[in-house]
Design a protein around this motif. Structure first.
Motif, mmCIF file in Angstrom:
data_model
loop_
_atom_site.group_PDB
_atom_site.id
_atom_site.type_symbol
_atom_site.label_atom_id
_atom_site.label_comp_id
_atom_site.label_asym_id
_atom_site.label_seq_id
_atom_site.Cartn_x
_atom_site.Cartn_y
_atom_site.Cartn_z
ATOM 1 N N MET A 68 0.709 -1.390 0.061
ATOM 2 C CA MET A 68 0.056 -0.015 -0.086
ATOM 3 C C MET A 68 0.867 1.116 -0.059
ATOM 4 O O MET A 68 1.881 1.249 0.660
ATOM 5 C CB MET A 68 -0.741 0.092 1.253
ATOM 6 C CG MET A 68 -2.054 -0.973 1.227
ATOM 7 S SD MET A 68 -3.452 -0.879 2.103
ATOM 8 C CE MET A 68 -4.282 0.671 1.418
ATOM 9 N N TRP A 69 0.407 2.296 -0.787
ATOM 10 C CA TRP A 69 1.091 3.576 -0.784
ATOM 11 C C TRP A 69 0.902 4.049 0.415
ATOM 12 O O TRP A 69 0.342 4.707 0.860
ATOM 13 C CB TRP A 69 0.581 4.403 -1.948
ATOM 14 C CG TRP A 69 1.170 5.417 -2.721
ATOM 15 C CD1 TRP A 69 2.448 5.130 -2.863
ATOM 16 C CD2 TRP A 69 0.833 6.835 -2.499
ATOM 17 N NE1 TRP A 69 2.942 6.696 -3.514
ATOM 18 C CE2 TRP A 69 1.871 7.405 -3.374
ATOM 19 C CE3 TRP A 69 -0.429 7.360 -2.165
ATOM 20 C CZ2 TRP A 69 1.836 8.722 -3.528
ATOM 21 C CZ3 TRP A 69 -0.302 8.878 -2.466
ATOM 22 C CH2 TRP A 69 0.590 9.456 -3.213
ATOM 23 N N ARG A 70 2.334 4.334 0.949
ATOM 24 C CA ARG A 70 2.412 4.999 2.531
ATOM 25 C C ARG A 70 1.676 6.367 2.665
ATOM 26 O O ARG A 70 1.284 6.586 3.519
ATOM 27 C CB ARG A 70 4.049 4.956 2.652
ATOM 28 C CG ARG A 70 4.065 5.282 4.353
ATOM 29 C CD ARG A 70 5.608 5.251 4.242
ATOM 30 N NE ARG A 70 5.973 5.893 5.999
ATOM 31 C CZ ARG A 70 6.678 4.998 7.052
ATOM 32 N NH1 ARG A 70 7.046 3.703 6.487
ATOM 33 N NH2 ARG A 70 6.682 5.361 8.005
ATOM 34 N N PRO A 71 1.825 7.301 1.708
ATOM 35 C CA PRO A 71 1.064 8.417 2.048
ATOM 36 C C PRO A 71 -0.304 8.609 2.114
ATOM 37 O O PRO A 71 -0.996 9.543 2.523
ATOM 38 C CB PRO A 71 1.595 9.241 0.694
ATOM 39 C CG PRO A 71 2.778 8.728 0.128
ATOM 40 C CD PRO A 71 2.667 7.256 0.545
ATOM 41 N N LEU A 72 -0.880 7.528 1.936
ATOM 42 C CA LEU A 72 -2.387 7.168 2.251
ATOM 43 C C LEU A 72 -2.709 7.220 3.620
ATOM 44 O O LEU A 72 -3.790 7.599 4.200
ATOM 45 C CB LEU A 72 -2.923 5.839 1.677
ATOM 46 C CG LEU A 72 -2.951 5.827 0.105
ATOM 47 C CD1 LEU A 72 -3.383 4.338 -0.228
ATOM 48 C CD2 LEU A 72 -4.029 6.650 -0.628
ATOM 49 N N PHE A 73 -1.654 6.736 4.469
ATOM 50 C CA PHE A 73 -1.890 7.085 5.920
ATOM 51 C C PHE A 73 -1.639 8.081 6.688
ATOM 52 O O PHE A 73 -0.694 8.825 6.411
ATOM 53 C CB PHE A 73 -0.884 5.754 6.310
ATOM 54 C CG PHE A 73 -1.509 4.306 6.050
ATOM 55 C CD1 PHE A 73 -2.243 3.575 6.561
ATOM 56 C CD2 PHE A 73 -0.686 3.850 4.948
ATOM 57 C CE1 PHE A 73 -2.653 2.274 5.936
ATOM 58 C CE2 PHE A 73 -0.821 2.461 4.390
ATOM 59 C CZ PHE A 73 -1.684 1.819 4.841
ATOM 60 N N ALA A 74 -2.672 8.528 7.348
ATOM 61 C CA ALA A 74 -2.512 9.867 8.183
ATOM 62 C C ALA A 74 -1.556 9.727 9.352
ATOM 63 O O ALA A 74 -0.727 10.435 9.320
ATOM 64 C CB ALA A 74 -3.783 10.061 8.992
ATOM 65 N N GLN A 75 -1.426 8.550 9.841
ATOM 66 C CA GLN A 75 -0.225 8.236 11.030
ATOM 67 C C GLN A 75 0.835 7.193 10.194
ATOM 68 O O GLN A 75 0.092 6.088 9.950
ATOM 69 C CB GLN A 75 -0.876 7.767 12.220
ATOM 70 C CG GLN A 75 -1.785 8.871 12.951
ATOM 71 C CD GLN A 75 -0.699 9.921 13.327
ATOM 72 O OE1 GLN A 75 0.419 9.792 13.941
ATOM 73 N NE2 GLN A 75 -1.142 11.036 13.390
ATOM 74 N N THR A 76 1.950 7.534 10.111
ATOM 75 C CA THR A 76 2.967 6.270 9.651
ATOM 76 C C THR A 76 3.864 6.158 10.850
ATOM 77 O O THR A 76 4.297 5.092 10.502
ATOM 78 C CB THR A 76 3.725 6.993 8.344
ATOM 79 O OG1 THR A 76 4.298 8.160 8.761
ATOM 80 C CG2 THR A 76 2.795 7.329 7.276
#
Length: 152
Positions: A68-76
């Motif tokens: 999954m594309w990491r920038p999709l997540f609000a919290q990484t």
């Protein structure tokens, strides 16, 4: 897909490996689209409405893996630091020059795959139907389209 600012140094695509059964798309399922750079290449899933990358999956629903594309997540932060760098020979100037952590990544992949098959979730995915067919017919790019995509 017009998201150059979200790439890693050297042009890398920040991905988080997850089991497809753990992905929940709560809105816009009808906007899921897929493209492939070749007939046997990765399925590259994106939102048709805004061209946002969603995930990459291998060429079959039998492998329970989605990057999954990491920038999709609000919290990484829960993912921790980047643990694996791959395909670094293709990096742009300024990017990493050595692969890192591939053995550990493959070990984790095998562990998660085995667990998914044992608990019955291996074939559950928002990207493939119950018969293993993509939920959206993949657009397979020809050589001219691929060349144009790399220029953008």
């Amino acid at each position: 897909m017009g998201r150059i600012d979200d790439l890693e140094p050297g042009g890398g695509c920040p991905l988080v490996q997850v089991l497809p059964a753990r992905i929940e798309i709560t809105d816009g399922e009808d906007q899921i689209a897929c493209l492939r750079l070749s007939p046997k290449g990765l399925h590259r899933w994106y939102a048709r409405c805004c061209n946002t990358p969603l995930a990459n999956t291998v060429g079959s629903s039998r492998m329970p893996l989605a990057g999954m594309w990491r920038p999709l997540f609000a919290q990484t932060d829960p993912f921790g630091p980047v643990a694996t760098l791959g395909f670094t020979k293709a990096a742009l100037p300024g990017g990493p020059r050595r692969d890192k952590g591939l053995g550990r990544m493959l070990g984790g992949l095998l562990k998660r795959t085995l667990a998914a098959y044992l608990n019955g979730t291996a074939r559950q995915s928002p990207f493939f139907d119950a018969f293993g067919a993509p939920v959206s017919p993949p657009l397979v790019l020809d050589q001219t389209q691929r060349a144009a995509a790399y220029v953008e």
